[in-house]
Design a protein around this motif. Structure first.
Motif, PDB file in Angstrom:
ATOM      1  N   ASP A  47       0.882  -1.160   0.000  1.00 37.81           N
ATOM      2  CA  ASP A  47       0.000   0.000   0.000  1.00 37.81           C
ATOM      3  C   ASP A  47       0.924   1.215   0.000  1.00 37.81           C
ATOM      4  O   ASP A  47       1.722   1.380   0.929  1.00 37.81           O
ATOM      5  CB  ASP A  47      -0.895  -0.023   1.241  1.00 37.81           C
ATOM      6  CG  ASP A  47      -1.937   1.071   1.218  1.00 37.81           C
ATOM      7  OD1 ASP A  47      -2.315   1.514   0.122  1.00 37.81           O
ATOM      8  OD2 ASP A  47      -2.373   1.483   2.305  1.00 37.81           O
ATOM      9  N   ALA A  48       0.878   2.031  -1.036  1.00 40.36           N
ATOM     10  CA  ALA A  48       1.793   3.161  -1.181  1.00 40.36           C
ATOM     11  C   ALA A  48       1.024   4.475  -1.191  1.00 40.36           C
ATOM     12  O   ALA A  48       0.049   4.616  -1.921  1.00 40.36           O
ATOM     13  CB  ALA A  48       2.590   3.030  -2.480  1.00 40.36           C
ATOM     14  N   ALA A  49       1.487   5.418  -0.373  1.00 40.24           N
ATOM     15  CA  ALA A  49       0.878   6.748  -0.338  1.00 40.24           C
ATOM     16  C   ALA A  49       1.985   7.791  -0.466  1.00 40.24           C
ATOM     17  O   ALA A  49       3.018   7.702   0.203  1.00 40.24           O
ATOM     18  CB  ALA A  49       0.097   6.950   0.956  1.00 40.24           C
ATOM     19  N   LYS A  50       1.767   8.777  -1.337  1.00 36.87           N
ATOM     20  CA  LYS A  50       2.730   9.853  -1.510  1.00 36.87           C
ATOM     21  C   LYS A  50       2.528  10.861  -0.384  1.00 36.87           C
ATOM     22  O   LYS A  50       1.434  11.405  -0.204  1.00 36.87           O
ATOM     23  CB  LYS A  50       2.509  10.532  -2.869  1.00 36.87           C
ATOM     24  CG  LYS A  50       3.525  11.582  -3.195  1.00 36.87           C
ATOM     25  CD  LYS A  50       3.296  12.099  -4.609  1.00 36.87           C
ATOM     26  CE  LYS A  50       4.363  13.059  -5.022  1.00 36.87           C
ATOM     27  NZ  LYS A  50       4.172  13.480  -6.405  1.00 36.87           N
ATOM     28  N   VAL A  51       3.578  11.096   0.419  1.00 36.73           N
ATOM     29  CA  VAL A  51       3.524  12.058   1.518  1.00 36.73           C
ATOM     30  C   VAL A  51       3.725  13.464   0.971  1.00 36.73           C
ATOM     31  O   VAL A  51       2.984  14.388   1.288  1.00 36.73           O
ATOM     32  CB  VAL A  51       4.586  11.725   2.596  1.00 36.73           C
ATOM     33  CG1 VAL A  51       4.604  12.766   3.697  1.00 36.73           C
ATOM     34  CG2 VAL A  51       4.352  10.327   3.155  1.00 36.73           C
ATOM     35  N   ARG A  52       4.744  13.627   0.142  1.00 37.42           N
ATOM     36  CA  ARG A  52       5.044  14.865  -0.584  1.00 37.42           C
ATOM     37  C   ARG A  52       6.006  14.493  -1.707  1.00 37.42           C
ATOM     38  O   ARG A  52       6.384  13.339  -1.819  1.00 37.42           O
ATOM     39  CB  ARG A  52       5.615  15.933   0.351  1.00 37.42           C
ATOM     40  CG  ARG A  52       6.944  15.594   0.950  1.00 37.42           C
ATOM     41  CD  ARG A  52       7.513  16.784   1.754  1.00 37.42           C
ATOM     42  NE  ARG A  52       8.827  16.500   2.213  1.00 37.42           N
ATOM     43  CZ  ARG A  52       9.140  16.019   3.402  1.00 37.42           C
ATOM     44  NH1 ARG A  52       8.189  15.781   4.268  1.00 37.42           N
ATOM     45  NH2 ARG A  52      10.380  15.781   3.726  1.00 37.42           N
ATOM     46  N   ALA A  53       6.371  15.447  -2.502  1.00 39.03           N
ATOM     47  CA  ALA A  53       7.247  15.152  -3.646  1.00 39.03           C
ATOM     48  C   ALA A  53       8.490  14.400  -3.189  1.00 39.03           C
ATOM     49  O   ALA A  53       9.234  14.875  -2.340  1.00 39.03           O
ATOM     50  CB  ALA A  53       7.639  16.441  -4.344  1.00 39.03           C
TER      51      ALA A  53
END
Length: 179
Positions: A47-53
């Motif tokens: 499960d992958a979530a982008k926190v910030r760039a």
């Protein structure tokens, strides 16, 4: 999608990796983008979530991991997390085979290595004109109270050292060039 992933470092490895994006709601896709990743006969649901760039939160087998990824161009990435930092090259199988057919010289060119985050140069471990191997330490960068050895991403000649001990650098500042 199938990829060839080559990692540098003290124990270089090359793996064939299969990545499948999971449909919404399928196991592993609870809070972000879900993926099934197969490497060497083992499969993980991620499960992958982008926190910030450039910063990602990964849930792998119930364990949380934060990973910073910095693209260096032409399929080359600097990946860092709690374990340290790795240089990684990613290619599709056809591009990989084309590079192998050209005697492995398809990527040979001058490559500039940059700081992945702000810090202070603690040491320079190699001299200009010196032959270095992939995974060999070239510069030691202190960032966030940790010393990180910045390694050569490929075999080559250290063409230019662009920093000196005691110098402060920002993320993206050039450290050295390899030929």
């Amino acid at each position: 999608m199938e990829l060839i992933v080559r990692r540098g470092g003290p124990e270089p490895r090359e793996e064939r990796v299969r990545v499948r994006r999971l449909p919404p709601g399928e196991a592993g896709a609870a809070g972000g983008e879900g993926y099934e990743v197969a490497i060497g006969g083992r499969t993980w649901l991620i499960d992958a979530a982008k926190v910030r760039a450039g910063l990602y939160s990964l849930l792998i087998g119930g364990a949380q991991h934060e990973v910073a990824v910095r693209e260096r161009g032409q399929g080359s990435y600097q990946v860092s997390g709690a374990w340290g930092m790795e240089s990684v090259e990613v290619a599709d199988p056809l591009a990989y085979l084309a590079g192998q057919g050209a005697g492995g010289k398809a990527g040979a060119r001058r490559r500039r290595v940059t700081a992945y985050m702000p810090g202070r140069v603690v040491a320079v471990l190699a001299a200009e004109g010196e032959a270095v191997t992939a995974g060999q330490g070239v510069v030691v960068l202190e960032a966030m109270k940790m010393q990180n050895e910045i390694q050569a991403e490929q075999d080559g000649i250290l063409a230019r050292v662009l920093v000196q001990p005691g110098q402060s650098v920002d993320g993206g500042d050039p450290l050295f060039e390899l030929e």
